[in-house]
Design an enzyme around this catalytic site. Structure first.
Site, PDB file in Angstrom:
ATOM      1  N   SER A  83       0.845  -1.192   0.000  1.00 23.77           N
ATOM      2  CA  SER A  83       0.000   0.000   0.000  1.00 23.77           C
ATOM      3  C   SER A  83       0.877   1.238   0.000  1.00 23.77           C
ATOM      4  CB  SER A  83      -0.889   0.014   1.248  1.00 23.77           C
ATOM      5  OG  SER A  83      -1.522   1.270   1.394  1.00 23.77           O
TER       6      SER A  83
ATOM      7  N   TYR B 170      -1.638  -0.294  10.140  1.00 24.48           N
ATOM      8  CA  TYR B 170      -1.764  -0.788   8.769  1.00 24.48           C
ATOM      9  C   TYR B 170      -0.590  -0.306   7.922  1.00 24.48           C
ATOM     10  CZ  TYR B 170      -3.473  -1.572   4.047  1.00 24.48           C
ATOM     11  OH  TYR B 170      -3.570  -1.971   2.744  1.00 24.48           O
TER      12      TYR B 170
END
Length: 255
Positions: free
Chosen positions: A152, A165
């Site tokens: 990501s 995350y």
């Protein structure tokens, strides 16, 4: 000079998180290119079976297979690797698309409790590593194995659904670099790092949030699962001299 062979006839691709989102889009592209696909799922057996029925070759019994691949269960991951070897005799591509997150405001440190931290790190770091470890013998035997880890842009920017995350995806990026060094030349390891993708991966993310994120990028485009899947298959079919690299699919959001 002849171009790369885009056909994946005779190849086997294993996709974790393959029943939905980026994983499902990747399965469709691999099957369209001729590969047999193992659709790894956790709770989405029905989705996996529906997807397989849609794939080229899906009408042939056993041509593609759903397999239960929960990221937290290393013993089950090893069983899947053994089942792939027994049923297909090979694995040429491994895509680690499965992951986990929850939206937690970055300023709310108390809301990011230990249990959630452990769940995210298990799903996004330990799980992919355990899967790679289990499939390395098959990928090495292929002689031209490729691992694609879905990361990501949050790993680079420190943004995203929660602090942990982004941190977990940064760990995945670093792990991928180290693995690229030790697994070559038989296996290449490439990271595909999307921006905010138009899927249901993050609970609570609204269409308004998606539109705002797209408008803030230089390309002003929403990123669909298929856009990321195109980068995934390109890592296998075209980027044949690429390993240890991070490929951004974020409409320029990192700029």
């Amino acid at each position: 000079m002849a171009g790369p062979d885009k056909s994946l006839d005779g190849k086997v691709a294993v996709v974790t998180g393959g029943s939905s989102g980026i994983g499902a889009a990747s399965c469709r592209l691999f099957a369209a290119a001729g590969a047999r696909v193992v659709v790894g799922y956790n709770k989405g057996l029905d989705r996996a079976e529906r997807l397989i029925a849609e794939l080229p070759g899906g009408g042939q019994a056993g041509f593609h297979r759903p397999m239960h691949l929960p990221l937290e269960d290393t013993a089950q991951i090893r069983k899947v690797a053994a089942a792939v070897e027994a049923e297909f005799g090979r694995a040429d591509v491994l895509v680690n698309s499965a992951g986990f997150t929850r939206m937690v405001p970055h300023h709310d440190l108390e809301a990011l409790d230990d249990d959630l931290i452990d769940q995210v790190l298990t799903a996004n770091v330990r799980g992919p590593f355990a899967t790679i470890r289990a499939f390395v013998p098959l990928l090495k035997a292929s002689g031209d194995g490729v691992i694609v880890n879905i990361s990501s842009g949050a790993a680079q920017s420190g943004t995203g659904s929660s602090i942990i995350y982004g941190a977990s995806k940064a760990a995945l990026n670093t792990m991928s670099m180290a693995l690229a060094r030790v697994l070559g030349p038989e296996i290449r390891v490439v990271v595909v790092a999307p921006g905010m993708v138009h899927t249901g991966f993050v609970p609570g993310r609204t269409e308004e949030m998606m539109a705002k994120a797209a408008a803030a990028t230089p390309l002003k485009r929403a990123i669909e699962a298929e856009d990321v899947a195109l980068a995934v298959i390109a890592c296998v079919t075209h980027l044949t001299h690429t390993t240890g690299s991070v490929i951004s699919v974020d409409a320029g959001r990192h700029l």
